[in-house]
Design a protein around this motif. Structure first.
Motif, PDB file in Angstrom:
ATOM      1  N   ASN A  13      93.077 -62.376  28.048  1.00  0.00           N
ATOM      2  CA  ASN A  13      92.300 -62.668  26.837  1.00  0.00           C
ATOM      3  C   ASN A  13      90.873 -62.150  26.954  1.00  0.00           C
ATOM      4  OD1 ASN A  13      94.069 -63.859  25.069  1.00  0.00           O
ATOM      5  ND2 ASN A  13      93.504 -65.947  25.566  1.00  0.00           N
ATOM      6  N   GLY A  19      93.618 -62.689  22.452  1.00  0.00           N
ATOM      7  CA  GLY A  19      94.863 -63.008  21.762  1.00  0.00           C
ATOM      8  C   GLY A  19      96.093 -62.580  22.534  1.00  0.00           C
ATOM      9  N   GLN A  33      94.021 -64.343  16.836  1.00  0.00           N
ATOM     10  CA  GLN A  33      92.950 -63.879  17.723  1.00  0.00           C
ATOM     11  C   GLN A  33      92.973 -62.359  17.851  1.00  0.00           C
ATOM     12  OE1 GLN A  33      93.733 -65.956  21.362  1.00  0.00           O
ATOM     13  NE2 GLN A  33      93.212 -67.950  20.492  1.00  0.00           N
ATOM     14  N   LEU A  36      91.898 -60.688  14.565  1.00  0.00           N
ATOM     15  CA  LEU A  36      90.448 -60.796  14.399  1.00  0.00           C
ATOM     16  C   LEU A  36      89.722 -59.800  15.306  1.00  0.00           C
ATOM     17  CD1 LEU A  36      88.612 -62.671  12.702  1.00  0.00           C
ATOM     18  CD2 LEU A  36      88.407 -64.115  14.716  1.00  0.00           C
ATOM     19  N   ALA A  37      90.182 -59.681  16.536  1.00  0.00           N
ATOM     20  CA  ALA A  37      89.559 -58.746  17.477  1.00  0.00           C
ATOM     21  C   ALA A  37      89.727 -57.304  17.012  1.00  0.00           C
ATOM     22  CB  ALA A  37      90.157 -58.924  18.871  1.00  0.00           C
ATOM     23  N   SER A  82      86.555 -63.868  18.170  1.00  0.00           N
ATOM     24  CA  SER A  82      87.911 -63.828  18.721  1.00  0.00           C
ATOM     25  C   SER A  82      87.878 -63.952  20.238  1.00  0.00           C
ATOM     26  CB  SER A  82      88.634 -62.548  18.298  1.00  0.00           C
ATOM     27  OG  SER A  82      88.102 -61.420  18.958  1.00  0.00           O
ATOM     28  N   TRP A  83      86.856 -63.404  20.883  1.00  0.00           N
ATOM     29  CA  TRP A  83      86.732 -63.491  22.334  1.00  0.00           C
ATOM     30  C   TRP A  83      86.500 -64.941  22.759  1.00  0.00           C
ATOM     31  CZ3 TRP A  83      83.370 -64.866  26.198  1.00  0.00           C
ATOM     32  CH2 TRP A  83      83.622 -64.340  27.464  1.00  0.00           C
ATOM     33  N   TRP A  85      87.292 -67.619  21.031  1.00  0.00           N
ATOM     34  CA  TRP A  85      88.532 -68.337  20.722  1.00  0.00           C
ATOM     35  C   TRP A  85      89.568 -68.075  21.819  1.00  0.00           C
ATOM     36  CZ3 TRP A  85      91.619 -67.287  15.582  1.00  0.00           C
ATOM     37  CH2 TRP A  85      92.593 -68.268  15.405  1.00  0.00           C
ATOM     38  N   GLY A  86      89.660 -66.839  22.269  1.00  0.00           N
ATOM     39  CA  GLY A  86      90.573 -66.507  23.365  1.00  0.00           C
ATOM     40  C   GLY A  86      90.177 -67.195  24.661  1.00  0.00           C
TER      41      GLY A  86
END
Length: 105
Positions: A13, A19, A33, A36-37, A82-83, A85-86
């Motif tokens: 991740n 993600g 994720q 989004l990334a 996203s990072w 969240w990951g």
């Protein structure tokens, strides 16, 4: 899932694609994720291509950042979100694996 695999998912991740490690860890949130990334990367790339073209055309750095600067900033923000969240998902995978390992003992 064992702890070593959970750590591998976390590192995936953080270092490969936010993600992807979540998906490998069995979390459906990984799809969002990763999307989004990738969208964030694409938006940043749009600005970067414009910036590179302007640099070559003008022979110097465009000081105003150009008309696509807000798009680039949005892209960086989406990728950063996203990072993070990951990161949170990966840490939860590690935490869950430790809990399940302690139950086995």
């Amino acid at each position: 899932m064992d702890e070593a695999r959970a750590w591998a998912c976390l590192m995936t991740n953080l270092l490969v694609l936010p993600g992807l490690g979540s998906l490998l860890g069995g979390r459906r949130a990984g799809w969002a994720q990763a999307a989004l990334a990738l969208v964030g990367f694409a938006l940043s790339a749009v600005w970067l291509v414009w910036f590179g073209t302007a640099f070559l055309r003008e022979g110097g750095f465009p000081l105003d950042g150009g008309p696509y600067l807000p798009v680039g900033v949005l892209g960086v923000a989406l990728f950063a979100a996203s990072w993070v969240w990951g990161l949170v998902t990966g840490l939860r995978l590690v935490s869950d694996s430790r809990r399940s390992d302690s139950r086995r003992i």
